[in-house]
Design an enzyme around this catalytic site. Structure first.
Site, PDB file in Angstrom:
ATOM      1  N   GLU A  16       0.799  -1.233   0.000  1.00 43.22           N
ATOM      2  CA  GLU A  16       0.000   0.000   0.000  1.00 43.22           C
ATOM      3  C   GLU A  16       0.834   1.286   0.000  1.00 43.22           C
ATOM      4  O   GLU A  16       0.811   2.056   0.965  1.00 43.22           O
ATOM      5  CB  GLU A  16      -0.959  -0.010   1.202  1.00 43.22           C
ATOM      6  CG  GLU A  16      -1.903  -1.200   1.177  1.00 43.22           C
ATOM      7  CD  GLU A  16      -3.019  -1.154   2.237  1.00 43.22           C
ATOM      8  OE1 GLU A  16      -2.960  -0.297   3.134  1.00 43.22           O
ATOM      9  OE2 GLU A  16      -3.939  -1.981   2.138  1.00 43.22           O
ATOM     10  N   GLU A  34      -4.967  -8.546   0.122  1.00 45.25           N
ATOM     11  CA  GLU A  34      -5.767  -8.214   1.314  1.00 45.25           C
ATOM     12  C   GLU A  34      -7.205  -7.953   0.888  1.00 45.25           C
ATOM     13  O   GLU A  34      -7.461  -7.246  -0.090  1.00 45.25           O
ATOM     14  CB  GLU A  34      -5.280  -6.933   2.004  1.00 45.25           C
ATOM     15  CG  GLU A  34      -4.004  -7.066   2.781  1.00 45.25           C
ATOM     16  CD  GLU A  34      -3.578  -5.770   3.458  1.00 45.25           C
ATOM     17  OE1 GLU A  34      -4.439  -4.933   3.808  1.00 45.25           O
ATOM     18  OE2 GLU A  34      -2.362  -5.591   3.637  1.00 45.25           O
TER      19      GLU A  34
END
Ligand code: JJW
Length: 447
Positions: A166, A353
């Site tokens: 991320e 995720e």
């Protein structure tokens, strides 16, 4: 009855990250990271929580891996804490840090679970932050050296590598919004950090090829889906900007070797630019083997003059939300996957995720997290729709195996399919654990 049947070759798994689960913050020579510093700065993390103990997985990894085995997953995504390997970010290697990950990885393999390893899940060594952190290009070299050390240590054992988790969070959320470590609020700084992170990614991919490491490498950006409220040009454009902040800003440089003009122009109006040097874009453009996608939420949104960075507002009313206040938007998962395929081609994708926050507690030894089961089911159906639509899905890893330290939210937000009692460190399998276990036996969902 309707049956949703997944193809057989998909790898199923669960994910965690070092600072969120390990604890043992001062054990075996670990250095400090920016998250130790941030969490101990009053007011930065809810309730003053920090990762000193977390889930104590540093000492309880065998118990956690036994849970994974019982669950029946093929793959486990963990991250390596850079400050365990290089306590000061560079210099001499801390063998005790490498030894810990050898124990974990060996135990996974012995239990038939493939490790997927993230190199950077936000725990930058504090010593590097003291010299400017990701704003300083020397951090790029330190990262590539750390990556090389770890590649060589685990070559042959780990077949799936992720450079960055991320990067939107470790750049914009951490240096413009200021909600995550190191907590700056400066758009130019955040753009520099994002650029340097992506160079570090690209140079690490090159190093991986040069060393001829066995296996595959990619990165794991987080994406959201912004659906335009109306078909008005201004709504569509505002949504494009908001989406591009997560998607195009971090995908175009990797897949096309350039930044998206829609945001370059927008940032320019704010006096902010990308400081590109010779060789940067060529490094970032290095071909990767797979793409990791983290998806949690999305929204319907529209133009609003003066609102936020992009003259854009979310219209969240009417959506069910999880306990962290994020919209439950499974259609966005399907749309974003199809969008990525259409825009960037048929790159193999792992969902690195996807999961939900529900704070259910054990009652008579049972955690009845029906919200999480519904969320999982809905997102798996969207995933299946994307597979049927030709998206090249290789695996799906749910966030998270365990309740853990949810960054600025501390321990107040639970994402695990296993409950953790933070006082006793006892693990309790939730109903979602049993649901996922059952799903993994057949790879089908009956509706
Ligand atoms: C955005 C808050 C203003 C983690 C955000 C806050 C203020 C626009 C979960 N993914 O714990 C995104 N997570 O470590 C990695 N993903 O904005 C893993 N994204 O917004 C999980 C938090 C997040 C966020 C949290």
């Amino acid at each position: 009855m309707t049956i949703i049947q997944f193809p057989e070759n998909i790898k199923w798994g669960a994910a965690t990250a070092s600072y969120q689960i390990e604890g043992a913050a001062n054990k075996d020579g670990r250095g400090l990271s920016i998250w130790d510093t941030f969490a101990k700065t009053p007011g930065k993390v809810l309730n003053g929580d920090h990762g000193d103990v977390a889930c104590d997985s540093y000492h309880r990894y065998e118990e956690d891996i036994a849970l994974m085995k019982e669950l029946g997953i093929d793959m486990y995504r963990l991250s390596i804490a850079w400050p365990r390997i290089f306590p000061k970010g560079k210099g001499s290697v801390n063998q005790l840090g490498l030894d810990y990950y050898h124990r974990v990885i060996d135990c996974l393999i012995a239990n038939g679970i493939e490790p997927m390893v993230t190199l950077y899940h936000w725990d930058l060594p504090q010593a590097l932050q003291d010299e400017g952190g990701w704003d300083n290009r020397e951090t790029i070299d330190a990262f590539v050296h750390y990556a090389e050390t770890v590649f060589q240590a685990f070559n042959g054992k780990v077949k799936h590598w992720i450079t960055l988790n991320e990067p939107w969070c470790s750049s914009f959320l951490s240096n413009f919004i200021g909600a995550h470590a190191p907590g700056n609020q400066d758009l130019q700084l955040a753009v520099n950090v994002a650029h340097h992170l992506m160079i570090a990614h690209g140079k690490t991919v090159k190093k991986f090829r040069e060393l001829d490491i066995d296996g595959e490498i990619g990165y794991a950006p987080n994406v959201e889906w912004n659906e335009a409220y109306s078909n008005k040009e201004e709504d569509i454009k505002a949504c494009k900007r908001a989406s591009a902040w997560f998607i195009e800003w971090f995908f175009d440089p990797v897949f096309k070797g350039e930044y998206p003009s829609i945001l370059v122009d927008w940032f320019k109006k704010k006096g902010v630019q990308v400081n590109i040097e010779d060789g940067d874009m060529e490094a970032i453009h290095s071909p990767i083997d797979f793409l990791g996608i983290n998806y949690y939420t999305g929204s319907v949104s529209r133009y609003k003059e003066g609102e936020g960075l992009f003259d854009h507002e979310r219209v969240d009313k009417g959506y069910d939300q999880t306990d962290i206040g994020w919209n439950i938007y499974p259609e966005g998962f399907y749309h974003v996957l199809v969008y990525i395929k259409e825009k960037y081609g048929d790159i193999p994708i792992y969902i690195t995720e996807n999961g939900s926050c529900y704070n259910d507690e054990p009652v008579d030894g049972k955690v009845n997290d029906t919200g999480r089961i519904d969320y999982l089911k809905q997102h798996l159906i969207s995933l299946h729709r994307s597979i049927e639509s030709g998206v090249n899905i290789k695996g799906y890893l749910t966030w998270s195996l365990l309740d853990n330290f949810e960054w600025a939210e501390g321990y107040s937000k639970r994402f695990g399919i296993v409950h953790v009692n933070y006082r006793t460190l006892e693990r309790t399998k939730k109903e979602s654990f049993y649901w996922y276990q059952k799903f993994l036996e057949t790879n089908w969902i009956k509706l």
